[in-house]
Design a protein around this motif. Sequence first.
Motif, PDB file in Angstrom:
ATOM      1  N   ARG B 350      23.794   2.800  58.397  1.00 32.13           N
ATOM      2  CA  ARG B 350      23.987   4.149  57.901  1.00 32.13           C
ATOM      3  C   ARG B 350      23.131   4.407  56.671  1.00 32.13           C
ATOM      4  O   ARG B 350      22.520   5.464  56.537  1.00 32.13           O
ATOM      5  CB  ARG B 350      25.468   4.363  57.555  1.00 32.13           C
ATOM      6  N   GLU B 351      23.084   3.418  55.776  1.00 34.05           N
ATOM      7  CA  GLU B 351      22.290   3.627  54.570  1.00 34.05           C
ATOM      8  C   GLU B 351      20.814   3.673  54.883  1.00 34.05           C
ATOM      9  O   GLU B 351      20.063   4.446  54.276  1.00 34.05           O
ATOM     10  CB  GLU B 351      22.607   2.538  53.547  1.00 34.05           C
ATOM     11  N   LEU B 352      20.390   2.864  55.846  1.00 26.17           N
ATOM     12  CA  LEU B 352      18.990   2.919  56.251  1.00 26.17           C
ATOM     13  C   LEU B 352      18.661   4.306  56.779  1.00 26.17           C
ATOM     14  O   LEU B 352      17.609   4.875  56.504  1.00 26.17           O
ATOM     15  CB  LEU B 352      18.712   1.898  57.355  1.00 26.17           C
ATOM     16  N   HIS B 353      19.587   4.830  57.551  1.00 30.68           N
ATOM     17  CA  HIS B 353      19.336   6.124  58.160  1.00 30.68           C
ATOM     18  C   HIS B 353      19.458   7.244  57.136  1.00 30.68           C
ATOM     19  O   HIS B 353      18.572   8.079  56.994  1.00 30.68           O
ATOM     20  CB  HIS B 353      20.323   6.347  59.302  1.00 30.68           C
ATOM     21  N   ASP B 354      20.581   7.248  56.436  1.00 26.23           N
ATOM     22  CA  ASP B 354      20.846   8.372  55.539  1.00 26.23           C
ATOM     23  C   ASP B 354      19.984   8.337  54.294  1.00 26.23           C
ATOM     24  O   ASP B 354      19.264   9.275  53.992  1.00 26.23           O
ATOM     25  CB  ASP B 354      22.324   8.360  55.121  1.00 26.23           C
ATOM     26  N   ASP B 355      20.070   7.242  53.553  1.00 24.13           N
ATOM     27  CA  ASP B 355      19.345   7.225  52.285  1.00 24.13           C
ATOM     28  C   ASP B 355      17.848   7.117  52.524  1.00 24.13           C
ATOM     29  O   ASP B 355      17.080   8.021  52.225  1.00 24.13           O
ATOM     30  CB  ASP B 355      19.817   6.046  51.429  1.00 24.13           C
ATOM     31  N   ILE B 356      17.439   5.983  53.081  1.00 24.03           N
ATOM     32  CA  ILE B 356      16.003   5.733  53.187  1.00 24.03           C
ATOM     33  C   ILE B 356      15.344   6.692  54.166  1.00 24.03           C
ATOM     34  O   ILE B 356      14.310   7.298  53.873  1.00 24.03           O
ATOM     35  CB  ILE B 356      15.767   4.274  53.599  1.00 24.03           C
ATOM     36  N   GLY B 357      15.974   6.836  55.329  1.00 22.48           N
ATOM     37  CA  GLY B 357      15.381   7.681  56.365  1.00 22.48           C
ATOM     38  C   GLY B 357      15.174   9.112  55.891  1.00 22.48           C
ATOM     39  O   GLY B 357      14.084   9.680  56.013  1.00 22.48           O
ATOM     40  N   GLN B 358      16.232   9.697  55.349  1.00 25.68           N
ATOM     41  CA  GLN B 358      16.154  11.094  54.943  1.00 25.68           C
ATOM     42  C   GLN B 358      15.155  11.273  53.809  1.00 25.68           C
ATOM     43  O   GLN B 358      14.375  12.236  53.776  1.00 25.68           O
ATOM     44  CB  GLN B 358      17.529  11.588  54.468  1.00 25.68           C
ATOM     45  N   GLN B 359      15.179  10.336  52.873  1.00 31.89           N
ATOM     46  CA  GLN B 359      14.280  10.489  51.732  1.00 31.89           C
ATOM     47  C   GLN B 359      12.828  10.366  52.162  1.00 31.89           C
ATOM     48  O   GLN B 359      11.955  11.072  51.645  1.00 31.89           O
ATOM     49  CB  GLN B 359      14.627   9.471  50.651  1.00 31.89           C
ATOM     50  N   LEU B 360      12.581   9.474  53.101  1.00 29.05           N
ATOM     51  CA  LEU B 360      11.218   9.358  53.615  1.00 29.05           C
ATOM     52  C   LEU B 360      10.768  10.677  54.241  1.00 29.05           C
ATOM     53  O   LEU B 360       9.620  11.118  54.068  1.00 29.05           O
ATOM     54  CB  LEU B 360      11.133   8.239  54.653  1.00 29.05           C
ATOM     55  N   VAL B 361      11.674  11.302  54.969  1.00 33.67           N
ATOM     56  CA  VAL B 361      11.329  12.581  55.591  1.00 33.67           C
ATOM     57  C   VAL B 361      11.013  13.624  54.530  1.00 33.67           C
ATOM     58  O   VAL B 361      10.064  14.412  54.660  1.00 33.67           O
ATOM     59  CB  VAL B 361      12.476  13.070  56.500  1.00 33.67           C
ATOM     60  N   LEU B 362      11.800  13.605  53.461  1.00 33.38           N
ATOM     61  CA  LEU B 362      11.541  14.565  52.389  1.00 33.38           C
ATOM     62  C   LEU B 362      10.174  14.324  51.772  1.00 33.38           C
ATOM     63  O   LEU B 362       9.450  15.283  51.436  1.00 33.38           O
ATOM     64  CB  LEU B 362      12.628  14.465  51.318  1.00 33.38           C
ATOM     65  N   SER B 400      17.650   0.213  61.791  1.00 32.80           N
ATOM     66  CA  SER B 400      18.980   0.792  61.784  1.00 32.80           C
ATOM     67  C   SER B 400      19.583   0.762  63.186  1.00 32.80           C
ATOM     68  O   SER B 400      20.743   0.425  63.384  1.00 32.80           O
ATOM     69  CB  SER B 400      18.898   2.237  61.275  1.00 32.80           C
ATOM     70  N   HIS B 401      18.759   1.099  64.158  1.00 33.44           N
ATOM     71  CA  HIS B 401      19.241   1.121  65.533  1.00 33.44           C
ATOM     72  C   HIS B 401      19.627  -0.268  66.015  1.00 33.44           C
ATOM     73  O   HIS B 401      20.607  -0.450  66.745  1.00 33.44           O
ATOM     74  CB  HIS B 401      18.170   1.716  66.444  1.00 33.44           C
ATOM     75  N   GLY B 402      18.825  -1.272  65.610  1.00 32.01           N
ATOM     76  CA  GLY B 402      19.134  -2.635  66.015  1.00 32.01           C
ATOM     77  C   GLY B 402      20.462  -3.107  65.449  1.00 32.01           C
ATOM     78  O   GLY B 402      21.184  -3.888  66.059  1.00 32.01           O
ATOM     79  N   LEU B 403      20.794  -2.615  64.246  1.00 30.54           N
ATOM     80  CA  LEU B 403      22.053  -3.033  63.626  1.00 30.54           C
ATOM     81  C   LEU B 403      23.234  -2.310  64.260  1.00 30.54           C
ATOM     82  O   LEU B 403      24.264  -2.897  64.544  1.00 30.54           O
ATOM     83  CB  LEU B 403      22.022  -2.727  62.128  1.00 30.54           C
ATOM     84  N   HIS B 404      23.067  -1.018  64.428  1.00 25.63           N
ATOM     85  CA  HIS B 404      24.171  -0.254  65.004  1.00 25.63           C
ATOM     86  C   HIS B 404      23.591   0.968  65.677  1.00 25.63           C
ATOM     87  O   HIS B 404      22.940   1.776  65.044  1.00 25.63           O
ATOM     88  CB  HIS B 404      25.157   0.166  63.918  1.00 25.63           C
ATOM     89  N   PRO B 405      23.813   1.103  66.974  1.00 26.11           N
ATOM     90  CA  PRO B 405      23.179   2.205  67.704  1.00 26.11           C
ATOM     91  C   PRO B 405      23.896   3.512  67.448  1.00 26.11           C
ATOM     92  O   PRO B 405      25.076   3.648  67.747  1.00 26.11           O
ATOM     93  CB  PRO B 405      23.348   1.782  69.170  1.00 26.11           C
TER      94      PRO B 405
END
Lengths: 134, 540
Positions: B350-362, B400-405
């Motif tokens: 979740r943190e990979l997706h929410d924090d890192i992922g979203q910030q990278l998109v920004l 992130s997907h590998g850890l939890h789909p």
Amino acid sequence: MTTEQGVVLADDHRAMLTEVRTLLQTRFNVLAAVENGLLAVEAVAKFKPELAVLDVAMPQMSGITAAHEIRRLGLPTKIVFLTIQADPEYIQAAQDLGAGYVSKSRMHSDLLLAIDETLAGRAFVSPLLMEPLR
Amino acid sequence: MQFGHAHSPSLPSPGSSIQFRIELKETLNRLAFQKIAWGLVVAAAYYAGTKLGFALTPEGHRIATLWPPNAILLAALLVAPYRLWWVLLLAVLPAHLLAQVRAGVPMATACGWFVGNVGEAVLGAACVRRLVRTSNIFDNIRGVVVFMVFGAIAAPLVTSFVDAFTVVSTGWGQGYWMLWTSRLFSNVLAELVLVPTIVIWCSNAPVWMRNSAPTRRLEGAVLAVGILAVSTLVFGTLHASPNVVPALVYLPLPLLLWASLRFGLGGLSPSLLVIAFISIWNAMAGRGPFTSPSLENNVLSLQVLLCTVAIPLMLLATVMAERHRTEESLREVSRKLIYAQEQERERIARELHDDIGQQLVLVELGLNQFPIEADTPLAAHVTDLRKQIAEISHSARDLSHGLHPSQLDHLGLGAAVRRLCDEVAHNTPLAVECNVDNTIGSLPRDLSLCLYRIVQEALQNVVKHSGASEVIVSLKQNSGLIVLQVADNGAGFAGQESQVAGLGLMGMRERLRPLKGEIRIISQPGSGTKVEVKVPVLAI
């Protein structure tokens, strides 16, 4: 003043929510900007906007579930998903719901176009940025 | 019989003192009722035990061959809360005197015996409770040994002096050491077979009856019938004669072993009780395998036999029970580990997706907004940067997907499984066929995750070990049962499935256990492998 069409936004990431709002508020009337799917369904039911722009991954209720819920309530709101997820299953799910699908990293170029297409009743899917690097 | 503890009344708001008084009276009534009920029940049981003991006293003898009431009282003192002890001891006095006097025992002897009897129960129960927590006396070796040493041997030993002295000093009988010995053995035997039976059955029987499978109850019934039949045969019909092989007396032993291994102390103790009762009853009537003309000697031999058989079997039964508990707690630990691991994976995903992922998109979006003229070196740099960020984004998403789909949570098990199949088909030379039933509705979260992990593990095994060219994954729902199959056309394997699947199979079994699911692995060398999982799903 032309009546602007109403839109409800939902994204659990606050900075992203602000970004989307800034992008849309020139052309649309942002009626609500919420942080999870449950609040999104409530806002759509309350304001009955023409459009809802939903993130997929949200706490409490995901964007997909919220979209199903909105359809189940019989609301005519058009839906566009704005999300990081780029997997074909999500795109398929969006198409099954008759919703548009925009990749967040292509937000500036694709979102307004997607909204126009969706409001006109046509499906729109953001071209995926690049093939998976394997 | 279990009696609940009374609840203390909660103090209501001042000004409702009448309410308070009513509630207080109700509580006192409940407490009084509890005391009276306990007292009556134990007194009645003690009385019945005394009558039974007298029935088992040979004509003209002073000491019974088996003396139940002390054991009954000791069991009651183990089960009842401390504050009720005085109630029980008080209630037992009239029962004791009544039963004794009606059997013709002089009052003085009866009083002396009361001290001995109650003394034995109090001494035994107090020692045991001091040393062991009452909730688990009989489910561990330490508790059982403490009970045997203090409750079943030491307490009768000490109080036998009192009882034998009572008989001799009141002139009711003679022969101090003979009296002492027979009283000791009849009490030791009663304690050994009665106390565990009463204590275990009082606390566990209702639960066991409700929760056990019908086949288990049938097994218990067959065992019970077997014990009755064999005891009657060995002790009731065989007449003591030189032609009868005395070793036949051990015939009940296999049945007792069965009781110990399959039903623990809760099954062994009643079995011992039945055998003790039948054998002694018959011995008093002159029947049985012991050939001495003296009844006392026969009974003593029987008592010694029963005690020496009971003690090791009781220890065996307890060891078995401890082993089962250890296995169960090991499983519990592995369940918790799996759960903790999943929680952690989800958190990181979740943190990979929410924090890192979203910030990278920004950041990406920010870069997009730079006003750059096309075809300048700066534009090339910016495009380069955007590509790099997209790659990082992608890697983070894959991780992130590998850890939890996320598909599992958002789109359901079917979509997630299809995704897995696509990935395997994309990354390996395997041909993957994916048959997912679209009518499978939304499943509970832990069930979805469990099945997903199993498919993941099974596919990994196919890729790594099977050398297959084709694999078929199918997920269907049939009348309240979810059926998952992963079948490949690879090399297959012979022998123990656990050797190949290794930890993977154990993990799958452990995940399925709380969901009441089953897993089977069918494989033959040269004809591929099939993993089949069945889990019940409550119809919505």
